[in-house]
Design a protein around this motif. Sequence first.
Motif, PDB file in Angstrom:
ATOM      1  N   TYR A 198     -26.155  78.998  24.366  1.00 39.08           N
ATOM      2  CA  TYR A 198     -26.296  80.231  25.132  1.00 39.08           C
ATOM      3  C   TYR A 198     -24.983  80.999  24.990  1.00 39.08           C
ATOM      4  O   TYR A 198     -24.082  80.892  25.812  1.00 39.08           O
ATOM      5  CB  TYR A 198     -26.592  79.910  26.599  1.00 39.08           C
ATOM      6  N   LEU A 199     -24.904  81.768  23.909  1.00 40.80           N
ATOM      7  CA  LEU A 199     -23.681  82.488  23.597  1.00 40.80           C
ATOM      8  C   LEU A 199     -23.782  83.921  24.099  1.00 40.80           C
ATOM      9  O   LEU A 199     -24.861  84.392  24.459  1.00 40.80           O
ATOM     10  CB  LEU A 199     -23.434  82.463  22.084  1.00 40.80           C
ATOM     11  N   ARG A 200     -22.650  84.609  24.121  1.00 40.54           N
ATOM     12  CA  ARG A 200     -22.635  85.940  24.715  1.00 40.54           C
ATOM     13  C   ARG A 200     -23.467  86.940  23.918  1.00 40.54           C
ATOM     14  O   ARG A 200     -24.045  87.856  24.486  1.00 40.54           O
ATOM     15  CB  ARG A 200     -21.190  86.438  24.856  1.00 40.54           C
ATOM     16  N   ILE A 228     -22.111  78.859  26.516  1.00 42.16           N
ATOM     17  CA  ILE A 228     -22.590  77.560  26.982  1.00 42.16           C
ATOM     18  C   ILE A 228     -23.369  76.900  25.853  1.00 42.16           C
ATOM     19  O   ILE A 228     -24.221  77.530  25.220  1.00 42.16           O
ATOM     20  CB  ILE A 228     -23.500  77.710  28.216  1.00 42.16           C
ATOM     21  N   SER A 229     -23.078  75.641  25.607  1.00 46.93           N
ATOM     22  CA  SER A 229     -23.813  74.896  24.588  1.00 46.93           C
ATOM     23  C   SER A 229     -24.113  73.492  25.092  1.00 46.93           C
ATOM     24  O   SER A 229     -23.279  72.871  25.751  1.00 46.93           O
ATOM     25  CB  SER A 229     -23.030  74.830  23.270  1.00 46.93           C
ATOM     26  N   ALA A 230     -25.322  73.048  24.806  1.00 50.79           N
ATOM     27  CA  ALA A 230     -25.732  71.676  25.117  1.00 50.79           C
ATOM     28  C   ALA A 230     -26.322  71.095  23.842  1.00 50.79           C
ATOM     29  O   ALA A 230     -27.437  71.450  23.447  1.00 50.79           O
ATOM     30  CB  ALA A 230     -26.750  71.654  26.250  1.00 50.79           C
ATOM     31  N   LYS A 237     -34.293  81.794  17.861  1.00 44.47           N
ATOM     32  CA  LYS A 237     -33.035  82.530  17.829  1.00 44.47           C
ATOM     33  C   LYS A 237     -33.252  83.860  18.539  1.00 44.47           C
ATOM     34  O   LYS A 237     -34.139  84.617  18.170  1.00 44.47           O
ATOM     35  CB  LYS A 237     -32.564  82.756  16.395  1.00 44.47           C
ATOM     36  N   ILE A 238     -32.417  84.121  19.516  1.00 43.07           N
ATOM     37  CA  ILE A 238     -32.523  85.355  20.299  1.00 43.07           C
ATOM     38  C   ILE A 238     -31.233  86.136  20.130  1.00 43.07           C
ATOM     39  O   ILE A 238     -30.161  85.680  20.540  1.00 43.07           O
ATOM     40  CB  ILE A 238     -32.775  85.040  21.785  1.00 43.07           C
ATOM     41  N   ASN A 239     -31.338  87.296  19.486  1.00 38.95           N
ATOM     42  CA  ASN A 239     -30.175  88.146  19.265  1.00 38.95           C
ATOM     43  C   ASN A 239     -30.066  89.128  20.429  1.00 38.95           C
ATOM     44  O   ASN A 239     -30.882  90.024  20.583  1.00 38.95           O
ATOM     45  CB  ASN A 239     -30.324  88.899  17.928  1.00 38.95           C
TER      46      ASN A 239
END
Length: 636
Positions: free
Chosen positions: A227-229, A174-176, A257-259
Amino acid sequence: MPGEDENINSENKVKALKHKKSFFAKLFKWVLILFACFILLLTVLFFFIQTDLFDKWSLGILLDKINTSLEYKDSRVYAESLEGNLLKGFTLNNGSIVVKGDTLLMFKSMYADYDIWKLFDNDISLDKVILRQPKIFVTKIRDRNDSLKWNLLYFLESEKKKEDTTDFEFAWDISAKNFEIEDGAVRVLNEKSKDYYSKEFTMQKLDSFDLGNFDAYNLFLKLNVNYLRREKDINISDLRFKTNSVFSLNQFSMTAKINQQDTTTLIQNFTLLTDRTFIKINELFVEDLNPFKKFVYENMKERNVKVDLETDKFNFKDLTFFLPGLKFLDSTATLNLVADGLYGNLQISRLYLQTPNSNFTFEGSVKNLDRPSALYFNIIAKDITLDPRDTKINLPGLSIPDYSFIGKVFIPSIIYKGEPDRFNADFEVKSSAGNAKGNAYLDFTQNVDRYKGSFTTSNFNIGKIVKDPALESSITGDFRVDAAGFNYKTAVGKLNYDINRTKFLGQNISRSAGQLNFNRSNVNLDISYSSDALQTKTTGKINISNLKNISYDLKGTASNLNIAAFTKDNSQRSNLNFSFDINGRGFDPDNISGSYKLILNPSTYSEFRIPATPLNMELDQNGNIRKISMKSDFVD
């Protein structure tokens, strides 16, 4: 005949071929017609879905479908109109969500621009989303079991909870790219009167943060989200709002950035501006932290962190608003912090702190950040300028004595180990009340302040520190102290000392050493003393509750005693040498009283020469009547 048969077969073949061509032509014609109809249908459908009629029709069907599914929750979704092209974007006007008869959400309009074709790649891509004048009202309601529950959680929870012990991974990206909120509001009410709707309730003014009575308004937000996997990115370019308190957020921006795979969080370009505070974080890294999962602050202890922070103005009231347990802090500060390591044992490479009148430079470690009430420091500081006025300005909640009258204190070095109000320190101090170097332990957590240490002083002025002119002094020497209380009239403890080149109680002391045990103005002593007015070795006790009329019970030897040095009367100039056993009060001849047993060695007093002889005196005074009793081998 052979020739005729061949002609007949040829004619039949030609007829069959013509028949076959006619069939394929007709089939092709119908295919073309059907394809044209399909294209026409798609064209009509394409234009139809862009009409107001389709928007109204689809909105009605969608709302009916949603509201049917929400009937069991006594909830409804409303919207006035839908505009735009559902294939590319739309605008939903005057929408709201009502739960149990009270508004949960309302907004003036919501605009969305997206790429629908990316859905085939499990990708929800929003090019732009604008939410205008949204208002969220979160409060507690009664669910179907008559249990209190937040209306937002009640609305979002599914009807049937499925037990699933397997790990579920969301299979969509998901991207905004541009998400905006214009003039929004969030209200959280733990309790409210049934006679009021949440949006009509008058919010009370807060002194400290209370999520159950929190109101944020004039809220504006601009951000980009991915919001990537395996990874989450968020870039907040602008967030601001006002609240029902003295805290207002004027600007907030950051990149995070959240890994997901490495469970790390990295924050950069962090800026926070309130009416009282400006903070900038160049970098903040936290290991094993995923804000999308449950967060327990106490679990931060074993997580690696890295921070590079600077602020020109930090007001502690903004901190204590959220953490009332730190209300012993106040005022403003300038801060520059570079640190890394475990959160529960943070290693500080540089910490520069400037308060209104002081500045500090530290390095070392801080423990128990996960438990602010148990903070522990192991810090080395250099080149500190400390204004005691800042003690009450910055730490009004701690019972630290006020020494603002001393003026600025300069500390070339200090090693600090302990809590804010109970610690050990190796120090070097220079001030208007003298200089000191040594180590000390102080405990301000008890009813009476405790202190212990050993140190060397030069030109140390006790009178200035305790604000008593009678104790004006200039003391140079070595000391070991273990005591409770800073007031000499109530202090309890012991002091070992060795002083030289000292001025105290009007005396020039060349050297003195010994031990004093004091208990609420009562002092037991064993000392040697050498000054320009007296050389003595003395044991016994004195009471200093009244410095103008000290009482004493002492034994020892004395030589070169000049009484004039104590009485300030040159007519009493003397050179007395004797051993003594005295129990009396005062030094002024007009007020002195007690029992004085002396064994005189050859001495002088004023113009008189005194031979070696024992001398016993009893001095007493009753009103204006003075009694003197003397026993001696001579009368002069």
